[in-house]
Design a protein around this motif. Structure first.
Motif, PDB file in Angstrom:
ATOM      1  N   ALA A 141     -11.320  -9.597  45.170  1.00 12.48           N
ATOM      2  CA  ALA A 141     -11.243  -8.763  43.948  1.00 12.48           C
ATOM      3  C   ALA A 141     -12.778  -8.750  43.475  1.00 12.48           C
ATOM      4  CB  ALA A 141     -10.584  -9.975  43.018  1.00 12.48           C
ATOM      5  N   TYR A 142     -12.921  -7.374  43.061  1.00 12.78           N
ATOM      6  CA  TYR A 142     -14.366  -7.182  42.526  1.00 12.78           C
ATOM      7  C   TYR A 142     -15.318  -7.423  43.391  1.00 12.78           C
ATOM      8  CZ  TYR A 142     -12.304  -7.072  37.910  1.00 12.78           C
ATOM      9  OH  TYR A 142     -11.327  -6.911  36.957  1.00 12.78           O
TER      10      TYR A 142
ATOM     11  N   ARG B  65      -7.334 -10.162  38.712  1.00 12.40           N
ATOM     12  CA  ARG B  65      -8.438  -9.552  38.113  1.00 12.40           C
ATOM     13  C   ARG B  65      -8.673  -9.870  36.641  1.00 12.40           C
ATOM     14  NH1 ARG B  65      -6.701  -4.528  40.624  1.00 12.40           N
ATOM     15  NH2 ARG B  65      -7.869  -3.913  42.629  1.00 12.40           N
TER      16      ARG B  65
END
Length: 298
Positions: free
Chosen positions: A47-48, A251
């Protein structure tokens, strides 16, 4: 990604990405074969642009089995790279033996609804990947028709960047660019034809293609909660962020006050709490079961 790759007899470790590990079968001459790969889906979550230190149990198996199901649903549109599901016992259910292809150097993305990075582009310019869209669209709005919004294929740890269609043409040529554009959109359309009958909206998806001579072949994964946005149709409501079956749930927790993490800090995200892990696993399994009509068995 810091975890040590599995030792699989008869296979040589080739590469570990954010969530997948690649191995080459070892031939009778003791050398890794160059025509096939063992594609192993781990339980890692990214994520990210970070690989989180908390795995999601059974995630690799869900993604692998869902992709196999979708490959069958799309077989009349595009051939796929799967050679066999006969794999070592240590990775059974979450690995496939695949054809080694010359992969295209672009991420092929199609969108049927406006959200995520596409929404940000639209708010700034009224367009996504250079495609002008009607005024007045909001988060979750359906697009007049699905659009092709490709991006660069960035190295691990770097972020894929949107590129206009002309950038794809410059990279792979007009003929191939138009073929992968049309295929990407058709895959999303077919996915939605099937998913909407099961109460799920496919907002967008990312697919990867490789080449078998002049033939385009669908590779990696397809229409999974990692590569696509899945929304429950009965909760869809434009003008807000939609509930989802995908990793948007993770997220959202990471960017909530509960995590205490600032995604602009450059620091790695914190570990996921047990309830977030359990809910995420449940969402992946539910998406698989609703789409395929099959009971998930890990």
């Amino acid at each position: 990604m810091s975890e040590t790759p599995l030792q699989l007899p008869g296979y040589a470790h080739v590469y570990s990405g954010k969530v997948r590990d690649l191995y080459a079968p070892v031939g009778t001459d003791g050398q890794p074969r160059e025509d096939q790969l063992l594609l192993v889906a781990s339980d890692r979550m990214s994520a990210y642009d970070f690989v989180l230190d908390t795995p999601i149990p059974d995630k690799g198996a869900v993604l692998t089995q869902m992709s196999l199901w979708w490959f069958d649903q799309l077989a009349d549109l595009v051939p796929h790279h799967v050679v066999s599901t006969d794999v070592p016992a240590a990775v059974a259910g979450r690995a496939v033996l695949v054809e080694r292809l010359e992969m295209l150097p672009v991420e092929c993305v199609a969108r049927a609804y406006l959200t995520g990075g596409g929404l940000g582009e639209y708010r700034a310019s009224g367009a996504v990947s250079g495609i002008e869209l009607p005024a007045g669209l909001v988060d979750g709005s359906p697009l007049p028709e699905p659009i092709f919004t490709p991006s660069t294929k960035a190295p691990v740890g770097e972020h894929d960047e949107p590129i206009p269609y002309s950038g794809v043409v410059a990279e792979i040529g007009e003929d191939l660019a138009s073929r992968v554009r049309d295929l990407t959109v058709r895959i999303l359309q077919r996915g939605n034809e099937i998913a909407t009958e099961r109460g799920i909206i496919l907002a967008d998806t990312k697919v990867e293609f490789g080449m078998r001579g002049d033939e385009i072949v669908l590779a990696d994964e397809v229409l999974t909660p990692d590569s696509s946005r899945f929304w429950p149709a009965d909760e869809w409501q434009p003008g807000r962020q939609q509930p989802s079956f995908d990793k948007q749930y993770v997220r959202d927790w990471l960017t909530s006050p509960a995590s205490g993490w600032d995604k602009t800090s450059g620091e790695a995200p914190p570990s996921l709490p047990e309830d977030v892990v359990a809910q995420t696993r449940a969402k992946y399994v539910e998406a698989y079961e609703r789409l395929t009509g099959q009971t998930f068995r890990s």
